[in-house]
Design a protein around this motif. Structure first.
Motif, mmCIF file in Angstrom:
data_model
loop_
_atom_site.group_PDB
_atom_site.id
_atom_site.type_symbol
_atom_site.label_atom_id
_atom_site.label_comp_id
_atom_site.label_asym_id
_atom_site.label_seq_id
_atom_site.Cartn_x
_atom_site.Cartn_y
_atom_site.Cartn_z
ATOM 1 N N PHE A 41 -0.440 -1.042 -9.120
ATOM 2 C CA PHE A 41 0.630 -1.462 -8.215
ATOM 3 C C PHE A 41 0.678 -0.566 -6.994
ATOM 4 O O PHE A 41 0.137 0.539 -6.980
ATOM 5 C CB PHE A 41 1.990 -1.422 -8.932
ATOM 6 C CG PHE A 41 2.378 -0.046 -9.401
ATOM 7 C CD1 PHE A 41 3.049 0.838 -8.566
ATOM 8 C CD2 PHE A 41 2.060 0.370 -10.685
ATOM 9 C CE1 PHE A 41 3.399 2.103 -8.999
ATOM 10 C CE2 PHE A 41 2.404 1.635 -11.127
ATOM 11 C CZ PHE A 41 3.079 2.502 -10.278
ATOM 12 N N GLU A 42 1.343 -1.064 -5.972
ATOM 13 C CA GLU A 42 1.616 -0.283 -4.768
ATOM 14 C C GLU A 42 2.826 -0.869 -4.064
ATOM 15 O O GLU A 42 2.974 -2.091 -3.978
ATOM 16 C CB GLU A 42 0.411 -0.282 -3.823
ATOM 17 C CG GLU A 42 0.625 0.573 -2.587
ATOM 18 C CD GLU A 42 -0.630 0.717 -1.740
ATOM 19 O OE1 GLU A 42 -0.500 1.085 -0.553
ATOM 20 O OE2 GLU A 42 -1.733 0.458 -2.259
ATOM 21 N N VAL A 43 3.694 0.002 -3.571
ATOM 22 C CA VAL A 43 4.817 -0.424 -2.735
ATOM 23 C C VAL A 43 4.287 -0.515 -1.312
ATOM 24 O O VAL A 43 3.876 0.486 -0.721
ATOM 25 C CB VAL A 43 5.991 0.566 -2.820
ATOM 26 C CG1 VAL A 43 7.122 0.117 -1.888
ATOM 27 C CG2 VAL A 43 6.489 0.688 -4.251
ATOM 28 N N ILE A 44 4.281 -1.715 -0.738
ATOM 29 C CA ILE A 44 3.721 -1.909 0.601
ATOM 30 C C ILE A 44 4.746 -1.562 1.668
ATOM 31 O O ILE A 44 4.452 -0.839 2.618
ATOM 32 C CB ILE A 44 3.208 -3.349 0.766
ATOM 33 C CG1 ILE A 44 2.063 -3.600 -0.239
ATOM 34 C CG2 ILE A 44 2.740 -3.598 2.194
ATOM 35 C CD1 ILE A 44 1.549 -5.020 -0.243
ATOM 36 N N GLY A 45 5.979 -2.070 1.543
ATOM 37 C CA GLY A 45 6.991 -1.720 2.531
ATOM 38 C C GLY A 45 8.046 -2.790 2.691
ATOM 39 O O GLY A 45 8.121 -3.751 1.923
ATOM 40 N N LYS A 46 8.858 -2.621 3.724
ATOM 41 C CA LYS A 46 9.936 -3.552 4.033
ATOM 42 C C LYS A 46 9.496 -4.474 5.160
ATOM 43 O O LYS A 46 9.029 -4.009 6.207
ATOM 44 C CB LYS A 46 11.204 -2.795 4.430
ATOM 45 C CG LYS A 46 12.420 -3.688 4.640
ATOM 46 C CD LYS A 46 13.673 -2.862 4.901
ATOM 47 C CE LYS A 46 14.907 -3.753 5.002
ATOM 48 N NZ LYS A 46 16.148 -2.959 5.218
ATOM 49 N N MET A 47 9.631 -5.787 4.934
ATOM 50 C CA MET A 47 9.285 -6.788 5.926
ATOM 51 C C MET A 47 10.529 -7.614 6.216
ATOM 52 O O MET A 47 10.953 -8.422 5.379
ATOM 53 C CB MET A 47 8.179 -7.713 5.417
ATOM 54 C CG MET A 47 6.966 -6.997 4.875
ATOM 55 S SD MET A 47 5.859 -6.439 6.161
ATOM 56 C CE MET A 47 4.920 -5.216 5.254
ATOM 57 N N GLY A 48 11.136 -7.386 7.368
ATOM 58 C CA GLY A 48 12.391 -8.072 7.659
ATOM 59 C C GLY A 48 13.433 -7.663 6.642
ATOM 60 O O GLY A 48 13.625 -6.480 6.360
ATOM 61 N N PRO A 49 14.114 -8.615 6.006
ATOM 62 C CA PRO A 49 15.141 -8.260 5.015
ATOM 63 C C PRO A 49 14.572 -8.041 3.610
ATOM 64 O O PRO A 49 15.315 -7.671 2.703
ATOM 65 C CB PRO A 49 16.065 -9.471 5.034
ATOM 66 C CG PRO A 49 15.142 -10.618 5.331
ATOM 67 C CD PRO A 49 14.099 -10.073 6.275
ATOM 68 N N ASN A 50 13.271 -8.282 3.425
ATOM 69 C CA ASN A 50 12.689 -8.261 2.088
ATOM 70 C C ASN A 50 11.802 -7.036 1.866
ATOM 71 O O ASN A 50 11.477 -6.301 2.807
ATOM 72 C CB ASN A 50 11.877 -9.538 1.854
ATOM 73 C CG ASN A 50 12.729 -10.787 1.907
ATOM 74 O OD1 ASN A 50 13.881 -10.778 1.471
ATOM 75 N ND2 ASN A 50 12.179 -11.859 2.456
ATOM 76 N N PHE A 51 11.378 -6.871 0.597
ATOM 77 C CA PHE A 51 10.559 -5.741 0.198
ATOM 78 C C PHE A 51 9.313 -6.276 -0.506
ATOM 79 O O PHE A 51 9.399 -7.146 -1.369
ATOM 80 C CB PHE A 51 11.344 -4.805 -0.716
ATOM 81 C CG PHE A 51 12.619 -4.317 -0.093
ATOM 82 C CD1 PHE A 51 12.640 -3.170 0.691
ATOM 83 C CD2 PHE A 51 13.804 -5.030 -0.238
ATOM 84 C CE1 PHE A 51 13.807 -2.740 1.299
ATOM 85 C CE2 PHE A 51 14.973 -4.611 0.361
ATOM 86 C CZ PHE A 51 14.978 -3.456 1.131
ATOM 87 N N VAL A 52 8.162 -5.738 -0.118
ATOM 88 C CA VAL A 52 6.884 -6.295 -0.539
ATOM 89 C C VAL A 52 6.124 -5.285 -1.384
ATOM 90 O O VAL A 52 6.015 -4.108 -1.026
ATOM 91 C CB VAL A 52 6.034 -6.705 0.681
ATOM 92 C CG1 VAL A 52 4.730 -7.365 0.236
ATOM 93 C CG2 VAL A 52 6.817 -7.643 1.598
ATOM 94 N N THR A 53 5.581 -5.755 -2.527
ATOM 95 C CA THR A 53 4.764 -4.919 -3.399
ATOM 96 C C THR A 53 3.469 -5.645 -3.737
ATOM 97 O O THR A 53 3.364 -6.869 -3.599
ATOM 98 C CB THR A 53 5.491 -4.556 -4.705
ATOM 99 O OG1 THR A 53 5.672 -5.746 -5.489
ATOM 100 C CG2 THR A 53 6.842 -3.913 -4.431
#
Length: 514
Positions: A41-53
């Motif tokens: 897994f990896e936490v990619i980041g925040k995109m707009g109001p959402n969070f992407v992994t």
């Protein structure tokens, strides 16, 4: 009247403190059946109001998008990745999209492609091939051929590969891209390798497209000290490397850590030092380097005094060996040109034997070249027992104790030092030990697990710009049954952090709002 006023002030302060504590909010994602302890897994980041992994389960690569309360919005498969030939993937995140730069092997050729994805994990356009490498009939055992590095402002991205077939001269191939993944320059340069045991620090790419790293010699397996240190820079308008020797005198250095400061056009090179080979850590060596001129500004040696040694190991600890288990974890550059250096006490034991940096075969910060294209580099997260291969950890206990924080001025002088106390251990794995960081502007918060009545509790301690440590109350809304992995945490906004965790052996993520 005076006493009543004091009482009212006290109540007001208590109310403010309670409100401050209540401002911490924790949201958990729902565990999914396919996500186990084997999931990458990896936490990619925040995109707009959402969070992407990103999640990888065997042959399936997925992008998971969560809303502000960590409820799953969508989970989409990265169908452009062919698992049968997959080697590695790196992510570079922007406010509303991200790049997935992935490598795969087909017969004796390794390809490096890039896909652009939006905040919902959908591919924008089609993946593009960036480069390819012929392995000349040799099968590589490394997990990748290309190293992806990018500048702090993410306006420059570089693919770096190293041909080490000739042990006396490595061939570097560097592909420089802009933030739209348009090729700016492709260059090759040779770097003389005087001895077999040459090693490199991490590679950095400046905002001005300069590649910089340190080259040094370390003989033996953790039994010899660093010698022949050079600062190596590849300027964008030059065909060759600029190699500048660093005169360290008679100092015996340990692991080297490099960090660049784009605003001041400087680099900091740091290392613990000894008086004799296989001796105890005496203090810190710190070099300030002018990146534009390619020359040393100053270097200073700091001796760790008895007060700091006592704080590091306690009254009952051995002052002489107080820092023998400490490793430099990271360097954080400040806006004023100064920086913070973070180090942590890390060691392990197996079958009743305790190991330190000199006698543990699994605790080697350096690795030797493995094959045709690979090169030595530090393990992820600067955990000293990370290395190539997967040794048997079934009877191993890992420890992560106190954190040392050193603050340096923009002139390279140490202005204060402090110790954040903690005691941690984990059996067979190091996932739950060490710490995560979040910089809220006024303070630097350290999040780590601590045992409380046989239950691990996520603890928050922060350090202020003047070095004062604050122990914050236990973060509220922490549900029992979750095992946090703070060292894999990622800060996704000014006051938000995503921490991976286990719930009944299933992977999930916790978002903490500060």
């Amino acid at each position: 009247m005076k006493n009543r006023l004091l009482y009212l002030v006290g109540c007001l302060l208590l109310t403010i403190s309670t409100i401050a504590q209540d401002n911490f909010r924790v949201y958990y994602s729902e565990p999914e059946r396919d996500d186990s302890k084997r999931t990458n897994f990896e936490v990619i980041g925040k995109m707009g109001p959402n969070f992407v992994t990103y999640k990888n389960n065997r042959t399936v690569h997925s992008i998971c998008v969560y809303d502000n309360e960590m409820k799953l919005v969508t989970r989409s498969q990265m169908e452009f990745i062919d698992e049968n030939r997959f080697m590695n993937v790196d992510f570079i995140a922007y406010p509303d999209y991200f790049y997935a730069i992935y490598q795969y092997q087909r017969k004796n050729v390794v390809y490096c492609n890039v896909a652009k994805l939006d905040g919902m994990g959908k591919v924008i356009g089609k993946p593009v091939e960036l480069d390819s490498t012929h392995l000349s009939g040799l099968n590589t055992s490394a997990d990748k051929v290309y190293t992806v590095i990018y500048s702090d402002d993410k306006q420059r991205i570089m693919l770096l590969k190293i041909n080490s077939q000739n042990p006396k001269s490595y061939v570097f191939t560097m592909l420089l891209f802009d933030n739209n993944m348009q090729l700016i320059d492709k260059s090759r340069a040779d770097l003389a390798m005087e001895e077999r045991n040459n090693n490199f620090t991490d590679f950095y790419l400046s905002n001005k497209s300069e590649l910089i790293f340190a080259k040094f010699i370390k003989n033996g397996n953790n039994t010899e000290a660093v010698t022949n240190v050079n600062l190596v820079t590849k300027y964008p308008d030059s065909l060759d490397f600029s190699v500048r020797p660093v005169d360290i005198g008679t100092k015996i250095l340990d692991e080297l850590r490099l960090k660049i400061d784009n605003s001041k056009r400087r680099a900091a090179l740091t290392s613990f030092y000894y008086k004799q080979k296989r001796g105890s850590v005496e203090g810190l060596y710190a070099l300030t380097w002018d990146m534009a001129k390619g020359e040393k500004i100053r270097d200073i040696t700091y001796f760790f005094n008895d007060d700091l040694r006592t704080a590091a190991k306690g009254e009952s600890g051995n002052k002489k060996t107080a820092f023998d288990d400490f490793y430099i974890k990271s360097i954080i550059v400040r806006k004023d040109g100064g920086y913070l250096l973070l180090a942590e006490s890390l060691y392990s034991s197996s079958s009743g034997n305790n190991y330190n940096r000199w006698n543990n075969p699994y605790m080697n910060p350096w690795s030797s070249p493995m094959d045709y294209y690979s090169y030595p580099y530090y393990g992820s997260g600067y955990m000293p027992w990370n290395r190539f291969g997967y040794p048997d950890y079934s009877n191993t206990r890992f420890f992560a104790d106190n954190i040392m924080v050193l603050s340096f001025t923009n002139e390279g002088e140490m202005e204060w030092s402090n110790i954040i106390p903690k005691e941690q251990f984990d059996d067979q794995s190091d996932n739950s030990i060490s710490y995560g960081l979040i910089n809220t502007g006024g303070e630097l918060h350290f999040l780590f697990n601590q045992m409380d009545k046989k239950v691990q509790i996520l603890t928050d301690q922060s350090i202020a710009p003047d070095g004062k440590i604050s122990r914050h109350p236990t973060i509220k809304n922490l549900d029992r049954g979750y095992e946090f992995m703070p060292r894999f945490a990622k800060q996704v906004s000014s006051k938000q952090i995503i921490i991976p965790c286990w719930y009944k052996n299933y992977l999930c993520f916790a978002k903490i709002d500060f």
